[in-house]
Design an enzyme around this catalytic site. Structure first.
Site, PDB file in Angstrom:
ATOM      1  N   ASP A 174       0.874  -1.180   0.000  1.00 57.45           N
ATOM      2  CA  ASP A 174       0.000   0.000   0.000  1.00 57.45           C
ATOM      3  C   ASP A 174       0.906   1.224   0.000  1.00 57.45           C
ATOM      4  OD1 ASP A 174      -1.818   2.152   0.859  1.00 57.45           O
ATOM      5  OD2 ASP A 174      -3.205   0.534   1.366  1.00 57.45           O
ATOM      6  N   SER A 237     -12.601  -6.523  -5.157  1.00 56.68           N
ATOM      7  CA  SER A 237     -12.540  -5.058  -5.183  1.00 56.68           C
ATOM      8  C   SER A 237     -13.278  -4.476  -6.392  1.00 56.68           C
ATOM      9  CB  SER A 237     -11.087  -4.604  -5.137  1.00 56.68           C
ATOM     10  OG  SER A 237     -11.036  -3.213  -4.907  1.00 56.68           O
ATOM     11  N   ARG A 238     -12.635  -4.453  -7.543  1.00 55.74           N
ATOM     12  CA  ARG A 238     -13.284  -4.009  -8.774  1.00 55.74           C
ATOM     13  C   ARG A 238     -12.737  -4.855  -9.924  1.00 55.74           C
ATOM     14  NH1 ARG A 238     -16.572  -2.158  -6.052  1.00 55.74           N
ATOM     15  NH2 ARG A 238     -17.364  -0.032  -5.892  1.00 55.74           N
ATOM     16  N   ASP A 262     -15.362 -11.879  -7.114  1.00 52.95           N
ATOM     17  CA  ASP A 262     -16.695 -11.364  -6.760  1.00 52.95           C
ATOM     18  C   ASP A 262     -17.061 -10.211  -7.685  1.00 52.95           C
ATOM     19  OD1 ASP A 262     -19.033 -11.244  -4.996  1.00 52.95           O
ATOM     20  OD2 ASP A 262     -18.234  -9.275  -4.404  1.00 52.95           O
ATOM     21  N   GLU A 267     -18.997  -6.657 -15.712  1.00 49.96           N
ATOM     22  CA  GLU A 267     -20.139  -7.155 -14.935  1.00 49.96           C
ATOM     23  C   GLU A 267     -21.416  -6.338 -15.126  1.00 49.96           C
ATOM     24  OE1 GLU A 267     -18.436  -6.623 -10.911  1.00 49.96           O
ATOM     25  OE2 GLU A 267     -20.044  -5.202 -10.521  1.00 49.96           O
ATOM     26  N   HIS A 299     -20.806 -10.050  -7.245  1.00 49.15           N
ATOM     27  CA  HIS A 299     -20.690  -8.787  -6.492  1.00 49.15           C
ATOM     28  C   HIS A 299     -21.586  -8.818  -5.242  1.00 49.15           C
ATOM     29  CE1 HIS A 299     -19.163  -4.478  -7.216  1.00 49.15           C
ATOM     30  NE2 HIS A 299     -19.374  -4.666  -5.927  1.00 49.15           N
TER      31      HIS A 299
END
Ligand code: NAD
Length: 335
Positions: A174, A237-238, A262, A267, A299
């Site tokens: 990070d 996340s995305r 997910d 999507e 999602h």
């Protein structure tokens, strides 16, 4: 405040209608996504309330602004689907729900890891079918494995701590490390590292950073070239953090062990709707479904009772703050 809701589901209406009694906003419900073609539905509203797959590009925002819409209320944390400079140029205020239940998403990432590793969907179907053989169900101990965490904000930090609890070595990356997490990681023999080291050493890699121009296709063909061929990749996340075409190639060539998603790059046209009686035209998505080592949920990481209640509570308060004070602490500004 008169608010046009887009991409709504039954549960949105249930929670928002119940919690709105103490706010008194006028809520207008639309199932459709918000985009340039549907923006006209917001005529007469002061605000639109949108979710992850609504498209608030410059042209959509211009249409909304011309209709008199002044506020965009995201009922989610991510804001990658809003052209913030365009909104600012039009004098529109964008607010979001920065935190509703980071536990919901972190716990879903863990659920995916356990289900994929221990082949739970396959085992469940096998037992229901009267097949009690174990071939093909072998997993690995998480204890002692290295878990890479990309992004240690609210969700990533919780996920990292859960994985420490499993006895994993956590390698986090990070640009703005969480200092409390850093000392906890170091005390457990884990720590922060550069992305290249995290790619190279991880047995499990979980993505928890935002999608932006720096992180788009963060996991691409080059990344698969440096990671272990047994890597389990987890994305809650995305979707566009992962280059789907490169992922399919890596799966076909055995350059990755398994994948849990997910979220998915494309999507918007699929998720949150029932396509079971129609032909799905997305060939890449359908190809992903053919791999036995891929597990996909649609999602749903955020989808707990606590999270959905919190999303509605904070979104309604954001609207009341904008109405009563003209400003809101959850405003998103272009960086
Ligand atoms: P957050 O803002 O608290 O944390 C994001 C972290 O990522 C920050 O610490 C930031 O410094 C770090 N980061 C930014 N760029 C990075 C990079 N290039 N490499 C590594 N780290 C980087 O956000 P959060 O609340 O933890 O949410 C994380 C993401 O989860 C959101 O952006 C959203 O896309 C996603 N999300 C998904 C769901 C779901 O249902 N699947 C629900 C909520 C949020």
């Amino acid at each position: 405040m008169r608010v046009a809701f887009f991409s709504t589901q039954t549960y949105d209406r249930t929670f928002f209608d119940r919690l709105n009694s103490s706010h008194g906003h006028e809520l207008i419900w639309f199932d459709t996504h918000l985009n340039q073609k549907t923006a006209a539905l917001a005529a007469g509203a002061e605000a639109v309330c949108v979710f992850v797959n609504d498209t608030l590009d410059a042209s959509t925002l211009e249409t909304l602004s011309a209709l008199g819409v002044r506020f965009v209320a995201l009922r989610c944390a991510g804001f990658n689907n809003v052209d913030l400079p365009a909104a600012a140029g039009l004098g529109m205020t964008v607010v979001r729900v920065p935190e509703y239940s980071p536990y919901a998403v972190a716990e879903h990432a863990v659920a995916l890891i356990l289900a994929l590793n221990r082949r739970i969907p396959r085992a469940y179907n096998r037992v229901r079918d009267g097949n009690f053989k174990l071939d093909g169900l072998m997993g690995f101990d998480l204890h002692g494995k290295t878990v890479g965490v990309v992004g240690t904000g609210k969700i990533g930090a919780i996920f990292a701590r859960i994985m420490l609890g499993f006895g994993c070595r956590v390698l986090a990356v990070d640009p703005y490390p969480d200092l409390t997490l850093k000392s906890d990681l170091e005390a457990a023999g884990s720590g922060y590292a550069e992305l290249a080291q995290v790619f190279a050493e991880s047995d499990v890699l979980s993505l928890h950073c935002p999608l932006n121009k720096h992180t788009h296709h963060l996991i691409d063909a080059a990344a698969f070239g440096t990671s272990k061929s047994t890597l389990m990749l987890v994305n809650t996340s995305r979707g566009a953090l992962v280059d789907t075409t490169a992922l399919i190639q890596a799966l076909k060539q055995g350059r990755i062990g398994s994948v849990a998603l997910d979220v998915y790059e494309e999507e918007a046209e699929l998720f949150f709707a029932d396509h079971s009686a129609s032909l799905i035209q997305d060939d890449e998505f359908m190809r992903l479904l053919t791999f036995p080592n891929v597990l996909i949920t649609a999602h749903q990481a955020f989808f707990t009772e606590e999270a959905v209640e919190s999303i509605a509570t904070i979104t309604l308060q954001n609207m009341s703050d904008l109405q009563d004070r003209g400003k809101c602490s959850n405003e998103v500004v272009a960086s």
